[in-house]
Design a protein around this motif. Structure first.
Motif, PDB file in Angstrom:
ATOM      1  N   LYS A 185     -18.227  38.755  42.467  1.00 37.96           N
ATOM      2  CA  LYS A 185     -18.201  39.682  41.347  1.00 37.96           C
ATOM      3  C   LYS A 185     -16.794  40.245  41.161  1.00 37.96           C
ATOM      4  N   ALA A 186     -16.393  40.389  39.902  1.00 37.54           N
ATOM      5  CA  ALA A 186     -15.088  40.964  39.569  1.00 37.54           C
ATOM      6  C   ALA A 186     -15.304  42.195  38.706  1.00 37.54           C
ATOM      7  N   TYR A 187     -14.648  43.286  39.083  1.00 39.12           N
ATOM      8  CA  TYR A 187     -14.836  44.567  38.419  1.00 39.12           C
ATOM      9  C   TYR A 187     -13.531  45.014  37.758  1.00 39.12           C
ATOM     10  N   CYS A 188     -13.568  45.217  36.459  1.00 33.37           N
ATOM     11  CA  CYS A 188     -12.413  45.761  35.752  1.00 33.37           C
ATOM     12  C   CYS A 188     -12.406  47.273  36.005  1.00 33.37           C
ATOM     13  N   MET A 189     -11.521  47.712  36.916  1.00 30.51           N
ATOM     14  CA  MET A 189     -11.529  49.103  37.356  1.00 30.51           C
ATOM     15  C   MET A 189     -10.659  49.989  36.475  1.00 30.51           C
ATOM     16  N   TYR A 190      -9.455  49.518  36.132  1.00 34.62           N
ATOM     17  CA  TYR A 190      -8.524  50.292  35.324  1.00 34.62           C
ATOM     18  C   TYR A 190      -7.864  49.404  34.285  1.00 34.62           C
ATOM     19  N   GLU A 191      -7.543  49.994  33.155  1.00 38.01           N
ATOM     20  CA  GLU A 191      -6.675  49.344  32.184  1.00 38.01           C
ATOM     21  C   GLU A 191      -5.681  50.375  31.672  1.00 38.01           C
ATOM     22  N   ILE A 192      -4.487  49.906  31.360  1.00 39.35           N
ATOM     23  CA  ILE A 192      -3.471  50.747  30.734  1.00 39.35           C
ATOM     24  C   ILE A 192      -2.969  49.995  29.512  1.00 39.35           C
ATOM     25  N   THR A 193      -2.978  50.661  28.371  1.00 40.69           N
ATOM     26  CA  THR A 193      -2.597  50.032  27.114  1.00 40.69           C
ATOM     27  C   THR A 193      -1.424  50.787  26.507  1.00 40.69           C
ATOM     28  N   LEU A 194      -0.362  50.070  26.201  1.00 40.57           N
ATOM     29  CA  LEU A 194       0.810  50.662  25.563  1.00 40.57           C
ATOM     30  C   LEU A 194       0.996  49.988  24.207  1.00 40.57           C
ATOM     31  N   VAL A 195       0.949  50.774  23.139  1.00 38.42           N
ATOM     32  CA  VAL A 195       0.989  50.232  21.783  1.00 38.42           C
ATOM     33  C   VAL A 195       2.343  50.502  21.143  1.00 38.42           C
ATOM     34  N   GLY A 196       2.995  49.434  20.698  1.00 42.63           N
ATOM     35  CA  GLY A 196       4.281  49.577  20.024  1.00 42.63           C
ATOM     36  C   GLY A 196       5.455  49.476  20.982  1.00 42.63           C
TER      37      GLY A 196
END
Length: 320
Positions: A185-196
Motif C-alpha cells: 500500500k502507498a499513502y499520499c501523506m503530504y503535498e506541497i503546491t506552488l503556483v506561478g
C-alpha cells in the motif's frame, strides 16, 4: 471598439471596459494574469487546471467597480465524475453558483452539416461526453486504482511505515508529493503546491519542505525532475535530492503495483492522478505517453514510487 493585438486586449472607449486575453501555459503569460485584478474572469477548458491554479486565479477577482457584482465563468468539456469541478458545481454547489449544460444540440445553427451525426457514431464514452454533456470515467486512465473511497485521513507518524519517498516536479507550477509505504500500500501523506513562477523558486521550495523536519534528519530521498542546478541547491540545503528515473511506462507500472490512498488534504495529487490519461497513436491505440494536462503531481508521484523501486528494488530504506 479597439483591438490591441500586441497586448491581446479589446477595449470599449464608450464605457471604459476592457477584455484581456491571457494564458496559464507559460511563465510570462501566467504572471501577467496573476499580476492583475479583474471584475470578471472566464476560464476556458477549466478541467485542464489543478485545484490550486483555479484557486489562485479566483484570488484575482478583486477589481472594485461601482454597482457591479464580480463573477467567474468556468467553461469545460465534462471529465471524470470525481473531478473537482463536478463536485464544486454539482455536489457541493452553493446558492450563488449555477451550471449550464450546453451540448451540440443547443448549437446546431453554428455547426457544420453532419457534425452531430459524426459524434453519434463515436464510442459510448465519447458520445456521453461530447454529445450529451455527461461526466463519465475516461478511457485510457493511467492509474485505474485511484478511487474516491481511498481518500482517508493518513496517519502522519512516519514510524508506522516501512519506507518513505518523495517526488518533486519543477515547472511553472511546482509539485512536491510525499508517499509512505506499508506492504503493498502507498499513502499520499503530504503535498506541497506552488503556483506561478514567483512561488516556484528553489528557495521557496526549500522553505516549504523544511517544515517536514524529519526529511533531512533521516535523509529521505527526494526524486526530482532533471534540473541539476536546482537539485544541487536542495543538496546544499541538506536534502537527499537526486534525479528521478524518467521511464514513463515502467514508472506507471510501479505506481499501479500499489493500492493507493490519499490524505484528505492531498486533493491536487488525487485530481492529477485521477484524470491522467494515455495518448493514442494514429490507430487509436494507447501509448506510454500522457496527455499533458494538470500532470505535475502525477509526475512527482511517479518519480517517488518508481525512484524508490529502482534504488532498492522495493525492499525499503528502513531508516526509522
Amino acid at each position: 471598439m479597439c483591438i490591441r493585438d500586441s497586448d491581446y486586449i479589446v477595449s470599449f472607449p464608450s464605457t471604459g471596459s476592457e477584455i484581456w486575453f491571457g494564458g496559464l501555459d507559460t511563465k510570462e503569460r501566467a504572471e501577467k494574469v496573476f499580476g492583475q485584478e479583474y471584475a470578471s474572469i472566464f476560464l476556458n477548458e477549466a478541467v485542464q487546471l489543478s485545484p490550486s491554479t483555479v484557486d489562485k486565479v479566483e484570488t484575482r477577482l478583486a477589481q472594485k467597480v461601482q454597482g457591479f457584482k464580480n463573477f467567474m465563468i468556468y467553461d469545460c468539456n465534462p471529465r471524470h465524475p470525481e473531478h473537482f469541478l463536478y463536485k464544486k458545481f454539482y455536489i457541493e454547489k452553493q446558492s450563488y453558483q449555477a451550471q449550464l449544460l450546453w451540448t451540440p444540440h443547443d448549437n446546431v445553427k453554428n455547426l457544420s452539416p453532419g457534425y452531430i451525426e459524426r459524434l453519434g457514431r463515436k464510442d459510448e464514452i465519447s458520445r456521453a461526453r461530447f454529445l450529451e454533456g455527461k461526466w463519465v470515467s475516461l478511457p485510457g486512465a493511467v492509474y485505474p486504482g485511484v478511487k474516491a473511497e481511498n481518500i482517508i485521513t493518513v496517519d502522519k507518524d512516519f514510524r508506522f511505515y516501512d519506507d518513505i519517498a518523495c517526488g518533486l516536479d519543477f515547472g511553472l507550477n511546482t509539485a512536491f508529493v510525499l508517499w509512505a509505504f506499508k506492504h503493498n500500500k502507498a499513502y499520499c501523506m503530504y503535498e506541497i503546491t506552488l503556483v506561478g513562477a514567483k512561488e516556484s523558486t528553489t528557495k521557496n521550495i526549500i522553505s516549504k519542505i523544511s517544515v517536514i523536519w524529519w526529511l533531512r534528519k533521516y535523509s529521505v530521498p527526494i526524486y526530482c525532475d532533471h534540473e541539476p542546478d536546482r537539485i544541487s541547491e536542495l543538496i546544499d540545503a541538506g536534502f537527499n535530492a537526486k534525479k528521478a528515473p524518467k521511464d514513463v511506462g515502467a514508472g506507471d507500472s510501479t505506481v499501479n503495483e500499489h493500492e493507493l490512498f490519499f490524505d484528505t488534504k492531498c486533493c491536487n495529487t488525487f485530481q492529477s492522478m485521477l484524470n491522467l490519461v494515455h495518448q493514442v497513436d494514429e490507430n487509436d491505440n494507447f501509448i506510454d505517453k500522457h496527455v499533458k494536462e494538470n500532470d505535475h503531481h502525477a509526475d512527482a508521484s511517479r518519480y517517488a514510487q518508481h525512484g524508490r523501486k529502482v534504488d532498492n528494488a522495493g525492499e525499503g530504506h528502513y531508516f526509522f
